[in-house]
Write a protein that holds these residues in place. Structure first.
Motif, PDB file in Angstrom:
ATOM      1  N   ARG A  12      59.042  55.852  22.852  1.00 19.71           N
ATOM      2  CA  ARG A  12      60.231  56.308  22.167  1.00 19.71           C
ATOM      3  C   ARG A  12      61.217  57.337  23.206  1.00 19.71           C
ATOM      4  O   ARG A  12      62.677  56.783  23.684  1.00 19.71           O
ATOM      5  CB  ARG A  12      60.701  57.281  21.490  1.00 19.71           C
ATOM      6  CG  ARG A  12      62.097  57.697  20.948  1.00 19.71           C
ATOM      7  CD  ARG A  12      61.900  58.290  19.210  1.00 19.71           C
ATOM      8  NE  ARG A  12      61.046  57.411  18.502  1.00 19.71           N
ATOM      9  CZ  ARG A  12      61.217  57.545  16.874  1.00 19.71           C
ATOM     10  NH1 ARG A  12      61.990  58.717  17.122  1.00 19.71           N
ATOM     11  NH2 ARG A  12      60.970  56.663  16.234  1.00 19.71           N
ATOM     12  N   ILE A  47      56.138  53.876  10.535  1.00 23.12           N
ATOM     13  CA  ILE A  47      57.161  53.348   9.732  1.00 23.12           C
ATOM     14  C   ILE A  47      58.185  53.887   9.239  1.00 23.12           C
ATOM     15  O   ILE A  47      59.357  54.155   9.958  1.00 23.12           O
ATOM     16  CB  ILE A  47      57.065  51.674   8.733  1.00 23.12           C
ATOM     17  CG1 ILE A  47      56.233  50.912   9.731  1.00 23.12           C
ATOM     18  CG2 ILE A  47      58.802  51.791   8.145  1.00 23.12           C
ATOM     19  CD1 ILE A  47      56.026  49.373   7.945  1.00 23.12           C
ATOM     20  N   ALA A  50      58.507  56.309  12.489  1.00 22.38           N
ATOM     21  CA  ALA A  50      59.540  55.190  13.446  1.00 22.38           C
ATOM     22  C   ALA A  50      61.358  55.441  13.189  1.00 22.38           C
ATOM     23  O   ALA A  50      62.142  54.801  13.761  1.00 22.38           O
ATOM     24  CB  ALA A  50      58.944  54.038  13.490  1.00 22.38           C
ATOM     25  N   ALA A  51      61.206  55.133  11.469  1.00 20.94           N
ATOM     26  CA  ALA A  51      62.714  54.669  10.568  1.00 20.94           C
ATOM     27  C   ALA A  51      63.585  56.569  11.477  1.00 20.94           C
ATOM     28  O   ALA A  51      65.348  55.841  10.675  1.00 20.94           O
ATOM     29  CB  ALA A  51      62.989  54.475   9.971  1.00 20.94           C
ATOM     30  N   LEU A  57      66.735  50.998   8.922  1.00 14.02           N
ATOM     31  CA  LEU A  57      65.892  51.410   9.773  1.00 14.02           C
ATOM     32  C   LEU A  57      64.496  50.672   8.993  1.00 14.02           C
ATOM     33  O   LEU A  57      63.852  50.285   9.664  1.00 14.02           O
ATOM     34  CB  LEU A  57      66.158  51.744  11.063  1.00 14.02           C
ATOM     35  CG  LEU A  57      65.204  51.084  11.924  1.00 14.02           C
ATOM     36  CD1 LEU A  57      65.551  50.480  12.709  1.00 14.02           C
ATOM     37  CD2 LEU A  57      65.102  52.867  13.102  1.00 14.02           C
ATOM     38  N   GLU A  58      64.456  52.020   7.926  1.00 16.98           N
ATOM     39  CA  GLU A  58      63.092  51.951   7.352  1.00 16.98           C
ATOM     40  C   GLU A  58      62.864  50.677   6.640  1.00 16.98           C
ATOM     41  O   GLU A  58      61.599  50.356   6.583  1.00 16.98           O
ATOM     42  CB  GLU A  58      62.815  53.040   5.967  1.00 16.98           C
ATOM     43  CG  GLU A  58      61.211  53.003   5.977  1.00 16.98           C
ATOM     44  CD  GLU A  58      60.835  53.920   5.185  1.00 16.98           C
ATOM     45  OE1 GLU A  58      59.677  54.580   4.597  1.00 16.98           O
ATOM     46  OE2 GLU A  58      61.964  55.299   5.288  1.00 16.98           O
ATOM     47  N   LEU A  61      62.425  47.705   9.443  1.00 21.99           N
ATOM     48  CA  LEU A  61      60.933  47.732   9.486  1.00 21.99           C
ATOM     49  C   LEU A  61      60.010  47.138   8.837  1.00 21.99           C
ATOM     50  O   LEU A  61      58.662  46.590   9.595  1.00 21.99           O
ATOM     51  CB  LEU A  61      60.276  48.292  10.180  1.00 21.99           C
ATOM     52  CG  LEU A  61      61.554  49.450  11.687  1.00 21.99           C
ATOM     53  CD1 LEU A  61      60.836  51.324  12.167  1.00 21.99           C
ATOM     54  CD2 LEU A  61      60.687  48.504  12.482  1.00 21.99           C
ATOM     55  N   GLU A 122      56.825  51.326  17.328  1.00 21.75           N
ATOM     56  CA  GLU A 122      57.733  51.998  17.755  1.00 21.75           C
ATOM     57  C   GLU A 122      58.421  51.386  18.465  1.00 21.75           C
ATOM     58  O   GLU A 122      59.118  50.244  18.589  1.00 21.75           O
ATOM     59  CB  GLU A 122      56.889  53.489  19.008  1.00 21.75           C
ATOM     60  CG  GLU A 122      57.147  54.665  17.812  1.00 21.75           C
ATOM     61  CD  GLU A 122      58.195  55.052  17.700  1.00 21.75           C
ATOM     62  OE1 GLU A 122      59.216  55.092  17.925  1.00 21.75           O
ATOM     63  OE2 GLU A 122      58.270  56.179  16.850  1.00 21.75           O
ATOM     64  N   ARG A 125      60.308  48.653  16.691  1.00 20.87           N
ATOM     65  CA  ARG A 125      61.203  49.221  16.385  1.00 20.87           C
ATOM     66  C   ARG A 125      62.599  49.300  17.634  1.00 20.87           C
ATOM     67  O   ARG A 125      63.301  48.705  17.582  1.00 20.87           O
ATOM     68  CB  ARG A 125      61.245  51.058  16.455  1.00 20.87           C
ATOM     69  CG  ARG A 125      62.555  52.131  16.503  1.00 20.87           C
ATOM     70  CD  ARG A 125      62.062  53.105  16.388  1.00 20.87           C
ATOM     71  NE  ARG A 125      63.441  53.843  16.101  1.00 20.87           N
ATOM     72  CZ  ARG A 125      63.340  54.299  17.556  1.00 20.87           C
ATOM     73  NH1 ARG A 125      63.449  54.200  18.315  1.00 20.87           N
ATOM     74  NH2 ARG A 125      64.873  55.202  16.699  1.00 20.87           N
ATOM     75  N   TRP A 126      61.961  49.318  18.886  1.00 21.83           N
ATOM     76  CA  TRP A 126      62.844  49.122  20.061  1.00 21.83           C
ATOM     77  C   TRP A 126      62.449  47.242  20.236  1.00 21.83           C
ATOM     78  O   TRP A 126      64.171  47.714  20.778  1.00 21.83           O
ATOM     79  CB  TRP A 126      61.648  49.424  21.161  1.00 21.83           C
ATOM     80  CG  TRP A 126      62.398  49.535  22.455  1.00 21.83           C
ATOM     81  CD1 TRP A 126      63.274  49.964  23.480  1.00 21.83           C
ATOM     82  CD2 TRP A 126      61.568  48.115  23.882  1.00 21.83           C
ATOM     83  NE1 TRP A 126      63.710  49.401  24.740  1.00 21.83           N
ATOM     84  CE2 TRP A 126      62.557  48.399  24.520  1.00 21.83           C
ATOM     85  CE3 TRP A 126      60.945  47.237  23.875  1.00 21.83           C
ATOM     86  CZ2 TRP A 126      62.319  47.561  25.884  1.00 21.83           C
ATOM     87  CZ3 TRP A 126      60.450  46.806  24.715  1.00 21.83           C
ATOM     88  CH2 TRP A 126      61.757  46.930  25.468  1.00 21.83           C
TER      89      TRP A 126
END
Length: 178
Positions: A12, A47, A50-51, A57-58, A61, A122, A125-126
């Protein structure tokens, strides 16, 4: 547990400093396997973390996770010679880029993508957020997560939307609350 947290935090922090190339993945069909309930709980926790408190975002994902249907330890072969790794099926195309970003070896990153659920999430997410930044369009970014090809992006985005609606109902698409 500490090692997993450190790797996810390291990824991150590294991506905050790096300007990503346009995000895209090579085409792959979702892999399906029985997932252990403790593994599923671990993926869910990753998840959620990461959100970082962003419900939109959650949900995204989760939509990607449900579509990809990978598992901890997954390595699924693609027809082009690449492999999809871990719960969110990160394509091996990303391994050198992530390794360079983190200053780590490719085999080390590949192993983390397969066996470290939080590192895998992660990375997903990225990839998604880089695509969102590059395209400026939520559904386009969902499609770019999967493929560089426009028609595959559209098909994938529709499938992810269906999975999000199945998991969250109509509230999946409410305006973000954060």
């Amino acid at each position: 547990m500490t090692t997993i947290f450190l790797r996810s935090r390291q990824l991150r922090q590294a991506v905050r400093l790096w300007l990503p190339v346009p995000a895209f993945m090579l085409v792959a069909m979702p892999a399906h396997a029985a997932v252990d309930s403790s593994d599923e709980a671990r993926i869910a926790s990753c998840i959620h973390d990461a959100a970082a408190g962003r419900p939109w975002l959650e949900k995204t994902l989760w939509g990607l996770r449900d579509q990809e249907a990978g598992w901890i330890g997954a390595e699924v072969s693609n027809t082009n010679g690449s492999h999809d790794l871990g719960p969110l099926q990160i394509n091996t195309w990303w391994v050198p880029r992530i390794a360079q970003l983190m200053g780590r070896s490719g085999p080390e990153v590949r192993n983390w993508l397969r066996y470290d659920a939080c590192f895998n999430v992660e990375a997903a997410r990225w990839i998604f957020l880089a695509a969102l930044r590059d395209t400026g369009d939520f559904w386009k970014a969902v499609g770019v997560y999967h493929s560089p090809t426009a028609w595959r992006q559209r098909r994938y985005s529709l499938s992810v939307a269906k999975r999000m609606k199945h998991r969250f109902g109509d509230r999946a698409f409410l305006e973000r609350q954060d």
